[in-house]
Design a protein around this motif. Sequence first.
Motif, PDB file in Angstrom:
ATOM      1  N   TYR A  63       0.845  -1.190   0.000  1.00 19.17           N
ATOM      2  CA  TYR A  63       0.000   0.000   0.000  1.00 19.17           C
ATOM      3  C   TYR A  63       0.882   1.242   0.000  1.00 19.17           C
ATOM      4  O   TYR A  63       1.727   1.415   0.861  1.00 19.17           O
ATOM      5  CB  TYR A  63      -0.909  -0.021   1.235  1.00 19.17           C
ATOM      6  N   VAL A  64       0.694   2.094  -1.000  1.00 23.23           N
ATOM      7  CA  VAL A  64       1.457   3.339  -1.079  1.00 23.23           C
ATOM      8  C   VAL A  64       0.478   4.496  -0.956  1.00 23.23           C
ATOM      9  O   VAL A  64      -0.478   4.585  -1.728  1.00 23.23           O
ATOM     10  CB  VAL A  64       2.229   3.442  -2.420  1.00 23.23           C
ATOM     11  N   ARG A  65       0.716   5.340   0.021  1.00 22.31           N
ATOM     12  CA  ARG A  65      -0.145   6.501   0.198  1.00 22.31           C
ATOM     13  C   ARG A  65       0.367   7.633  -0.675  1.00 22.31           C
ATOM     14  O   ARG A  65       1.554   7.943  -0.663  1.00 22.31           O
ATOM     15  CB  ARG A  65      -0.164   6.972   1.648  1.00 22.31           C
ATOM     16  N   MET A  66      -0.517   8.230  -1.421  1.00 22.38           N
ATOM     17  CA  MET A  66      -0.135   9.340  -2.280  1.00 22.38           C
ATOM     18  C   MET A  66      -0.055  10.635  -1.471  1.00 22.38           C
ATOM     19  O   MET A  66       0.789  11.463  -1.708  1.00 22.38           O
ATOM     20  CB  MET A  66      -1.138   9.501  -3.436  1.00 22.38           C
ATOM     21  N   LYS A  67      -0.962  10.780  -0.542  1.00 16.75           N
ATOM     22  CA  LYS A  67      -1.019  12.023   0.215  1.00 16.75           C
ATOM     23  C   LYS A  67      -1.380  11.693   1.656  1.00 16.75           C
ATOM     24  O   LYS A  67      -2.355  10.993   1.914  1.00 16.75           O
ATOM     25  CB  LYS A  67      -2.071  12.950  -0.394  1.00 16.75           C
ATOM     26  N   LYS A  68      -0.612  12.188   2.579  1.00  9.23           N
ATOM     27  CA  LYS A  68      -0.909  11.960   3.988  1.00  9.23           C
ATOM     28  C   LYS A  68      -2.000  12.919   4.439  1.00  9.23           C
ATOM     29  O   LYS A  68      -2.046  14.059   4.012  1.00  9.23           O
ATOM     30  CB  LYS A  68       0.338  12.188   4.843  1.00  9.23           C
ATOM     31  N   ILE A  69      -2.849  12.423   5.319  1.00  9.99           N
ATOM     32  CA  ILE A  69      -3.868  13.271   5.927  1.00  9.99           C
ATOM     33  C   ILE A  69      -3.202  14.080   7.030  1.00  9.99           C
ATOM     34  O   ILE A  69      -2.475  13.533   7.856  1.00  9.99           O
ATOM     35  CB  ILE A  69      -5.024  12.431   6.502  1.00  9.99           C
ATOM     36  N   ILE A  70      -3.450  15.353   7.019  1.00  7.36           N
ATOM     37  CA  ILE A  70      -2.924  16.219   8.072  1.00  7.36           C
ATOM     38  C   ILE A  70      -4.041  16.490   9.077  1.00  7.36           C
ATOM     39  O   ILE A  70      -5.137  16.890   8.700  1.00  7.36           O
ATOM     40  CB  ILE A  70      -2.399  17.555   7.500  1.00  7.36           C
ATOM     41  N   TRP A  71      -3.737  16.231  10.347  1.00 14.13           N
ATOM     42  CA  TRP A  71      -4.690  16.480  11.417  1.00 14.13           C
ATOM     43  C   TRP A  71      -4.188  17.594  12.309  1.00 14.13           C
ATOM     44  O   TRP A  71      -2.986  17.864  12.384  1.00 14.13           O
ATOM     45  CB  TRP A  71      -4.893  15.234  12.272  1.00 14.13           C
ATOM     46  N   LEU A  72      -5.123  18.188  13.003  1.00 11.74           N
ATOM     47  CA  LEU A  72      -4.806  19.120  14.078  1.00 11.74           C
ATOM     48  C   LEU A  72      -4.938  18.332  15.372  1.00 11.74           C
ATOM     49  O   LEU A  72      -5.964  17.674  15.601  1.00 11.74           O
ATOM     50  CB  LEU A  72      -5.771  20.305  14.073  1.00 11.74           C
ATOM     51  N   LEU A  73      -3.912  18.390  16.176  1.00 11.06           N
ATOM     52  CA  LEU A  73      -3.895  17.695  17.449  1.00 11.06           C
ATOM     53  C   LEU A  73      -3.958  18.740  18.552  1.00 11.06           C
ATOM     54  O   LEU A  73      -3.136  19.655  18.568  1.00 11.06           O
ATOM     55  CB  LEU A  73      -2.610  16.871  17.582  1.00 11.06           C
ATOM     56  N   LEU A  74      -4.942  18.618  19.405  1.00  7.41           N
ATOM     57  CA  LEU A  74      -5.076  19.515  20.549  1.00  7.41           C
ATOM     58  C   LEU A  74      -4.842  18.709  21.813  1.00  7.41           C
ATOM     59  O   LEU A  74      -5.487  17.675  22.022  1.00  7.41           O
ATOM     60  CB  LEU A  74      -6.482  20.141  20.596  1.00  7.41           C
ATOM     61  N   THR A  75      -3.906  19.179  22.621  1.00  7.68           N
ATOM     62  CA  THR A  75      -3.766  18.632  23.972  1.00  7.68           C
ATOM     63  C   THR A  75      -4.100  19.764  24.925  1.00  7.68           C
ATOM     64  O   THR A  75      -3.701  20.909  24.696  1.00  7.68           O
ATOM     65  CB  THR A  75      -2.333  18.114  24.253  1.00  7.68           C
ATOM     66  N   TYR A  76      -4.866  19.446  25.946  1.00 14.82           N
ATOM     67  CA  TYR A  76      -5.249  20.498  26.894  1.00 14.82           C
ATOM     68  C   TYR A  76      -5.508  19.912  28.262  1.00 14.82           C
ATOM     69  O   TYR A  76      -5.775  18.718  28.398  1.00 14.82           O
ATOM     70  CB  TYR A  76      -6.469  21.268  26.385  1.00 14.82           C
ATOM     71  N   LYS A  77      -5.414  20.785  29.234  1.00 15.61           N
ATOM     72  CA  LYS A  77      -5.853  20.424  30.581  1.00 15.61           C
ATOM     73  C   LYS A  77      -6.406  21.683  31.218  1.00 15.61           C
ATOM     74  O   LYS A  77      -5.890  22.783  31.013  1.00 15.61           O
ATOM     75  CB  LYS A  77      -4.744  19.733  31.342  1.00 15.61           C
ATOM     76  N   VAL A  78      -7.495  21.479  31.919  1.00 16.05           N
ATOM     77  CA  VAL A  78      -8.153  22.571  32.634  1.00 16.05           C
ATOM     78  C   VAL A  78      -8.422  22.093  34.056  1.00 16.05           C
ATOM     79  O   VAL A  78      -8.549  20.891  34.296  1.00 16.05           O
ATOM     80  CB  VAL A  78      -9.479  23.020  31.953  1.00 16.05           C
ATOM     81  N   PRO A  79      -8.515  23.026  34.992  1.00 15.84           N
ATOM     82  CA  PRO A  79      -8.816  22.625  36.368  1.00 15.84           C
ATOM     83  C   PRO A  79     -10.144  21.849  36.444  1.00 15.84           C
ATOM     84  O   PRO A  79     -11.069  22.114  35.674  1.00 15.84           O
ATOM     85  CB  PRO A  79      -8.921  23.958  37.111  1.00 15.84           C
TER      86      PRO A  79
END
Length: 184
Positions: A2-18
């Motif tokens: 399997y050869v991927r022509m285009k990688k999917i780009i994601w937004l990764l959010l890491t967070y912490k709140v009280p």
Amino acid sequence: MYVRMKKIIWLLLTYKVPAEPSAKRIAIWRRLKSMGAVYLQNGVCVLPRTDDHIRRLKILENDIAQASGESVILETVALDAGQEEKVIARFKAERDEAYAEFIDKCDDFEREVAKEITAAHYSYAELEENDVDLKKLQGWIEKIAKLDFYGAAQAEEARRRLKGCERVLDDYARRVFDARGEDG
């Protein structure tokens, strides 16, 4: 291989709140879910990279800071095709859950209209109430579809069921108009 022509780009959010007040934490969670974010674990979620998602996450980043929390937004790609498929599968599974719930509500709608037909209850008030319920279903499926980034398996069935609800209401409307001696 399997050869991927285009990688999917994601937004990764890491967070912490009280933890308290919990209302702020819940509001952040709701906003992320309304965007279609998938949680990889507590405080870590992904979205497909779009200009709209970037803008909304930047606003959310500010809200997290205002809630005395901290966050980081990154662009990311999967290490390989297998990892990419795992993430896509999570998105599809969440949308399939939403479509399944939608389909259950279609069942409820059809049962409610059938009950009115069985009781020969052909009133404009009931027709209007059912029309409002159908409009809610139409709006709901639009919201789900907007968040269905990768084509969930239940999407087609949900659309088919909505068409069935529309036919059921059209039939009921004809019965109401016939009972009232009017042309529909």
